[in-house]
Design a protein around this motif. Structure first.
Motif, PDB file in Angstrom:
ATOM      1  N   LEU A 162       0.823  -1.198   0.000  1.00  0.00           N
ATOM      2  CA  LEU A 162       0.000   0.000   0.000  1.00  0.00           C
ATOM      3  C   LEU A 162       0.863   1.255   0.000  1.00  0.00           C
ATOM      4  CD1 LEU A 162      -2.733  -0.905   2.666  1.00  0.00           C
ATOM      5  CD2 LEU A 162      -2.843  -1.172   0.187  1.00  0.00           C
ATOM      6  N   GLY A 163       0.443   2.259  -0.792  1.00  0.00           N
ATOM      7  CA  GLY A 163       1.064   3.566  -0.709  1.00  0.00           C
ATOM      8  C   GLY A 163       0.585   4.293   0.536  1.00  0.00           C
ATOM      9  N   ALA A 164       1.146   5.471   0.772  1.00  0.00           N
ATOM     10  CA  ALA A 164       0.816   6.214   1.988  1.00  0.00           C
ATOM     11  C   ALA A 164      -0.658   6.575   2.054  1.00  0.00           C
ATOM     12  CB  ALA A 164       1.682   7.470   2.074  1.00  0.00           C
ATOM     13  N   ARG A 165      -1.209   7.084   0.957  1.00  0.00           N
ATOM     14  CA  ARG A 165      -2.625   7.460   0.971  1.00  0.00           C
ATOM     15  C   ARG A 165      -3.522   6.236   1.123  1.00  0.00           C
ATOM     16  NH1 ARG A 165      -2.585  12.118  -3.765  1.00  0.00           N
ATOM     17  NH2 ARG A 165      -2.117  13.894  -2.393  1.00  0.00           N
ATOM     18  N   GLU A 166      -3.139   5.144   0.492  1.00  0.00           N
ATOM     19  CA  GLU A 166      -3.909   3.905   0.634  1.00  0.00           C
ATOM     20  C   GLU A 166      -3.866   3.408   2.079  1.00  0.00           C
ATOM     21  OE1 GLU A 166      -3.387   1.677  -3.615  1.00  0.00           O
ATOM     22  OE2 GLU A 166      -1.570   2.034  -2.434  1.00  0.00           O
ATOM     23  N   LEU A 167      -2.719   3.567   2.709  1.00  0.00           N
ATOM     24  CA  LEU A 167      -2.589   3.189   4.118  1.00  0.00           C
ATOM     25  C   LEU A 167      -3.557   4.000   4.978  1.00  0.00           C
ATOM     26  CD1 LEU A 167      -0.901   1.614   6.335  1.00  0.00           C
ATOM     27  CD2 LEU A 167       0.432   3.716   6.519  1.00  0.00           C
ATOM     28  N   PHE A 168      -3.604   5.305   4.732  1.00  0.00           N
ATOM     29  CA  PHE A 168      -4.525   6.147   5.495  1.00  0.00           C
ATOM     30  C   PHE A 168      -5.976   5.749   5.236  1.00  0.00           C
ATOM     31  CE2 PHE A 168      -1.366   9.962   5.582  1.00  0.00           C
ATOM     32  CZ  PHE A 168      -0.587   9.275   6.500  1.00  0.00           C
ATOM     33  N   ASP A 169      -6.301   5.413   3.972  1.00  0.00           N
ATOM     34  CA  ASP A 169      -7.665   5.005   3.653  1.00  0.00           C
ATOM     35  C   ASP A 169      -8.074   3.752   4.431  1.00  0.00           C
ATOM     36  OD1 ASP A 169      -7.995   7.094   1.906  1.00  0.00           O
ATOM     37  OD2 ASP A 169      -7.518   5.916   0.108  1.00  0.00           O
ATOM     38  N   VAL A 170      -7.109   2.842   4.604  1.00  0.00           N
ATOM     39  CA  VAL A 170      -7.376   1.611   5.346  1.00  0.00           C
ATOM     40  C   VAL A 170      -7.507   1.893   6.836  1.00  0.00           C
ATOM     41  CG1 VAL A 170      -6.325  -0.567   6.077  1.00  0.00           C
ATOM     42  CG2 VAL A 170      -6.330   0.042   3.668  1.00  0.00           C
ATOM     43  N   ALA A 171      -6.686   2.814   7.350  1.00  0.00           N
ATOM     44  CA  ALA A 171      -6.585   3.006   8.796  1.00  0.00           C
ATOM     45  C   ALA A 171      -7.708   3.863   9.366  1.00  0.00           C
ATOM     46  CB  ALA A 171      -5.235   3.626   9.152  1.00  0.00           C
ATOM     47  N   VAL A 172      -8.125   4.905   8.656  1.00  0.00           N
ATOM     48  CA  VAL A 172      -9.043   5.868   9.264  1.00  0.00           C
ATOM     49  C   VAL A 172     -10.489   5.594   8.870  1.00  0.00           C
ATOM     50  CG1 VAL A 172      -7.221   7.621   9.255  1.00  0.00           C
ATOM     51  CG2 VAL A 172      -8.929   7.611   7.423  1.00  0.00           C
ATOM     52  N   ASP A 173     -11.405   6.140   9.672  1.00  0.00           N
ATOM     53  CA  ASP A 173     -12.823   6.033   9.357  1.00  0.00           C
ATOM     54  C   ASP A 173     -13.095   6.691   7.997  1.00  0.00           C
ATOM     55  OD1 ASP A 173     -12.841   5.007  11.895  1.00  0.00           O
ATOM     56  OD2 ASP A 173     -13.852   6.730  12.811  1.00  0.00           O
ATOM     57  N   GLU A 174     -13.960   6.087   7.236  1.00  0.00           N
ATOM     58  CA  GLU A 174     -14.195   6.528   5.857  1.00  0.00           C
ATOM     59  C   GLU A 174     -14.561   8.015   5.799  1.00  0.00           C
ATOM     60  OE1 GLU A 174     -16.842   5.234   1.932  1.00  0.00           O
ATOM     61  OE2 GLU A 174     -17.063   4.163   3.846  1.00  0.00           O
ATOM     62  N   GLY A 175     -13.866   8.719   4.894  1.00  0.00           N
ATOM     63  CA  GLY A 175     -14.170  10.116   4.630  1.00  0.00           C
ATOM     64  C   GLY A 175     -13.707  11.102   5.682  1.00  0.00           C
ATOM     65  N   THR A 176     -12.834  10.666   6.617  1.00  0.00           N
ATOM     66  CA  THR A 176     -12.441  11.574   7.704  1.00  0.00           C
ATOM     67  C   THR A 176     -11.030  12.126   7.572  1.00  0.00           C
ATOM     68  OG1 THR A 176     -11.604   9.789   9.140  1.00  0.00           O
ATOM     69  CG2 THR A 176     -13.954  10.344   9.297  1.00  0.00           C
ATOM     70  N   PHE A 177     -10.254  11.660   6.587  1.00  0.00           N
ATOM     71  CA  PHE A 177      -8.872  12.137   6.482  1.00  0.00           C
ATOM     72  C   PHE A 177      -8.833  13.595   6.020  1.00  0.00           C
ATOM     73  CE2 PHE A 177      -4.980  12.896   3.982  1.00  0.00           C
ATOM     74  CZ  PHE A 177      -4.050  12.746   5.000  1.00  0.00           C
ATOM     75  N   ILE A 178      -8.013  14.386   6.706  1.00  0.00           N
ATOM     76  CA  ILE A 178      -7.779  15.788   6.354  1.00  0.00           C
ATOM     77  C   ILE A 178      -6.271  15.991   6.215  1.00  0.00           C
ATOM     78  CG2 ILE A 178      -8.003  18.191   7.101  1.00  0.00           C
ATOM     79  CD1 ILE A 178     -10.381  17.273   8.848  1.00  0.00           C
ATOM     80  N   SER A 179      -5.842  16.440   5.051  1.00  0.00           N
ATOM     81  CA  SER A 179      -4.413  16.655   4.827  1.00  0.00           C
ATOM     82  C   SER A 179      -3.912  17.879   5.576  1.00  0.00           C
ATOM     83  CB  SER A 179      -4.138  16.838   3.337  1.00  0.00           C
ATOM     84  OG  SER A 179      -2.765  17.148   3.131  1.00  0.00           O
ATOM     85  N   TRP A 180      -2.708  17.779   6.119  1.00  0.00           N
ATOM     86  CA  TRP A 180      -2.033  18.918   6.750  1.00  0.00           C
ATOM     87  C   TRP A 180      -0.939  19.501   5.845  1.00  0.00           C
ATOM     88  CZ3 TRP A 180      -0.836  17.011  12.455  1.00  0.00           C
ATOM     89  CH2 TRP A 180      -2.041  16.955  13.183  1.00  0.00           C
ATOM     90  N   ASP A 181      -0.766  18.945   4.680  1.00  0.00           N
ATOM     91  CA  ASP A 181       0.402  19.282   3.870  1.00  0.00           C
ATOM     92  C   ASP A 181       0.277  20.646   3.194  1.00  0.00           C
ATOM     93  OD1 ASP A 181       1.529  16.880   4.548  1.00  0.00           O
ATOM     94  OD2 ASP A 181       0.887  15.848   2.732  1.00  0.00           O
ATOM     95  N   GLU A 182       1.373  21.374   3.261  1.00  0.00           N
ATOM     96  CA  GLU A 182       1.554  22.604   2.504  1.00  0.00           C
ATOM     97  C   GLU A 182       2.630  22.340   1.459  1.00  0.00           C
ATOM     98  OE1 GLU A 182       2.646  25.445   5.445  1.00  0.00           O
ATOM     99  OE2 GLU A 182       0.635  25.540   6.339  1.00  0.00           O
ATOM    100  N   PRO A 183       2.792  23.221   0.474  1.00  0.00           N
ATOM    101  CA  PRO A 183       3.854  22.994  -0.521  1.00  0.00           C
ATOM    102  C   PRO A 183       5.202  22.796   0.162  1.00  0.00           C
ATOM    103  CG  PRO A 183       2.419  24.764  -1.228  1.00  0.00           C
ATOM    104  CD  PRO A 183       1.992  24.423   0.170  1.00  0.00           C
ATOM    105  N   PRO A 184       6.026  21.884  -0.346  1.00  0.00           N
ATOM    106  CA  PRO A 184       7.324  21.634   0.277  1.00  0.00           C
ATOM    107  C   PRO A 184       8.167  22.905   0.367  1.00  0.00           C
ATOM    108  CG  PRO A 184       6.852  19.979  -1.396  1.00  0.00           C
ATOM    109  CD  PRO A 184       5.807  21.043  -1.537  1.00  0.00           C
TER     110      PRO A 184
END
Length: 506
Positions: free
Chosen positions: A8-30
């Motif tokens: 699994l990629g990172a986003r796929e990992l988050f999709d598996v781990a968290v409740d559906e539809g609850t992920f919120i990104s904290w990322d800003e441009p590098p």
């Protein structure tokens, strides 16, 4: 040849781990890297963005796991092998610092070849600030959980990948300090097979479990059910009923405590605890079957649990110094997370062997005693069965000490005490009576605070007995959690300072 499983990629990992539809990104441009980068490296970065679909090797955010807010950081291996450069390190540190500031538990999912070679020493040294951020998060009393993914090597494994309160790994994951390709290039040899795997690390007591990604949410939920359990506005519990304990001779209690079918810590956890999450080993390459370390709740009372496992100890494999080093890991968890500690004593005695002596058994008993008696968090110990010698002593001192009706505590097995005093083991029963080892004597002398009844032998009613122990633990732990820390700690020291002294002397 078996088909290789897709990771699994990172986003796929988050999709598996968290409740559906609850992920919120904290990322800003590098962030921009100071100075200029070569055209070749710029092209590599552009290609990595195209290939992976992310703008850096780390993605961060938050989500709900079984309804709880959890901060998340993970590597995307398709972006330059998940390597950590300055921009990725800065993103990672900002996420960890935000999790700390917002009081959130943190789940990390590293999958990386290490620091980014294209950025050299400065990227290498970014492990320092990542480690400092994790340490500050832990110092704030917040849980840090790590899911080691395939592969995790180099500076990532040697920093934030190895600092979890609880650490688990993906099945079949390559995990090690020096990657096999580097080893082969440097030493012109192949690295031994089966060493750098999550399964081997688990066998060696370096990580707590190997689990499928689909099990992450279950594991996190159990961890946080204990570590994030309410510590204020605690439920009221009634004190266990005081009952008259029969005046059983000491030798009869000792005989009963040694029965093969007497319930031990495994039955106690099965019948009386919930949200049990076994932890594994010292985290430093050792484990001992004579000790069980776990996170658990007795009723509504959360705790770090340390239990001497009577099934894991034998004449051929007695409890050794590694068990006490594992116990000290539990004490550190209790202190850092401000979580009550429960210790359960049930041992025929620590190892008497060349290996135990050279492994520092006496020193580990001393250090365990020091850590336990000076622990800032609430402590409860239970004499569940046999309580023999230094191995028992190392886990006894606590704010509250409970004892099963047929539990006991002695500096040596009665047979050994008889051999010293009478030069024969035939006077063991007399020595047990004379030394005051049984529950009633320990209560009268102030060693224990409460006796948990057996009707009349725990071996005849294992489930009912374990539930009584669990109810007593819930009551004592919750009561201690409501006390102020400083007076409770001073009372503990005063208890052992005055133990055995007459009231006038004390």
């Amino acid at each position: 040849m078996a088909e290789k499983k897709r990771r699994l990629g990172a986003r796929e990992l988050f999709d598996v781990a968290v409740d559906e539809g609850t992920f919120i990104s904290w990322d800003e441009p590098p962030v921009r890297i100071a100075g200029t980068i070569s055209a070749e490296y710029a092209a590599e970065l552009a290609a990595a963005r195209e290939k992976s679909g992310v703008d850096e090797s780390v993605i961060t955010g938050e989500g709900l796991i079984r309804g709880r807010r959890v901060a998340l950081v993970a590597c995307e291996f398709r972006f330059l092998a998940g390597s950590i450069g300055l921009a990725a390190a800065e993103r990672l540190v900002k996420a960890i610092e935000r999790a700390t500031a917002e009081g959130l538990p943190l789940l990390a999912g590293p999958a990386s070849g290490g620091t980014r070679m294209q950025e050299g020493t400065l990227a290498f040294l970014s492990m320092v600030k990542i480690t400092a951020a994790v340490a500050a998060h832990r110092r704030a009393g917040l849980p840090y959980m790590v899911y080691l993914r395939h592969p995790t090597t180099g500076g990532v494994f040697a920093s934030w990948g190895s600092l979890g309160h609880v650490t688990v790994a993906e099945p079949g994951a390559l995990i090690g300090f020096l990657g096999p390709r580097v080893y082969e290039a440097l030493y012109d040899d192949t690295f031994p097979e089966g060493v750098q795997t999550g399964e081997n690390l688990h066998r060696r007591g370096l990580i707590d479990a190997v689990i499928q990604p689909e099990k992450i949410s279950d594991t996190v939920d159990r961890v946080l059910s204990v570590l994030m359990a309410p510590k204020e506005t605690l439920p009221a519990t009634s004190a266990p009923e005081d009952v008259d304990v029969p005046d059983t001779p000491a030798w009869e209690s000792i005989t009963r405590s040694r029965k093969q079918d007497r319930p031990g810590v495994r039955q106690l956890l099965r019948y009386a605890a919930r949200d049990v999450l076994p932890l594994n080993g010292t985290g430093e390459g050792e484990k001992d079957p004579g000790l069980i370390l776990a996170l658990a709740r007795f009723g509504s009372a959360p705790c770090v649990f340390l239990g001497q496992d009577r099934r894991g100890q034998s004449k051929n494999e007695p409890m050794g110094p590694a068990a006490l080093r594992e116990a000290r890991r539990g004490m550190r968890l209790s202190k850092e997370l401000n979580l009550p500690l429960v210790t359960v004593i049930d041992t025929p005695g620590a190892a008497l062997s060349k290996e135990a002596e050279e492994g520092g058994l006496a020193g580990e008993i001393a250090r365990s005693l020091t850590d336990l008696v000076m622990l800032s968090s609430p402590t409860v110990s239970v004499l569940l069965g046999e309580g023999n010698g230094g191995g028992a002593l190392a886990l006894v001192p606590a704010d509250r000490v409970l004892c099963a009706q047929n539990g006991w505590l002695s500096p040596l097995p009665p047979e050994g005490a008889s051999a010293i005093v009478h030069r024969t083991i035939d006077r063991a029963a007399d020595m047990a009576a004379a030394q005051g080892v049984r529950a009633l004597d320990l209560l009268a002398s102030g060693v224990v605070d409460r006796i948990i009844p057996e009707h009349d032998d725990a071996a005849d009613e294992p489930e009912e007995f374990c539930r009584r122990v669990g109810q007593a633990l819930e009551y004592e732990v919750l009561r201690l959690m409501q006390e102020e820390s400083a007076p409770r700690f001073e009372q503990r020291l005063r208890r052992y300072r005055q133990l055995g002294l007459g009231s006038e002397t004390a």
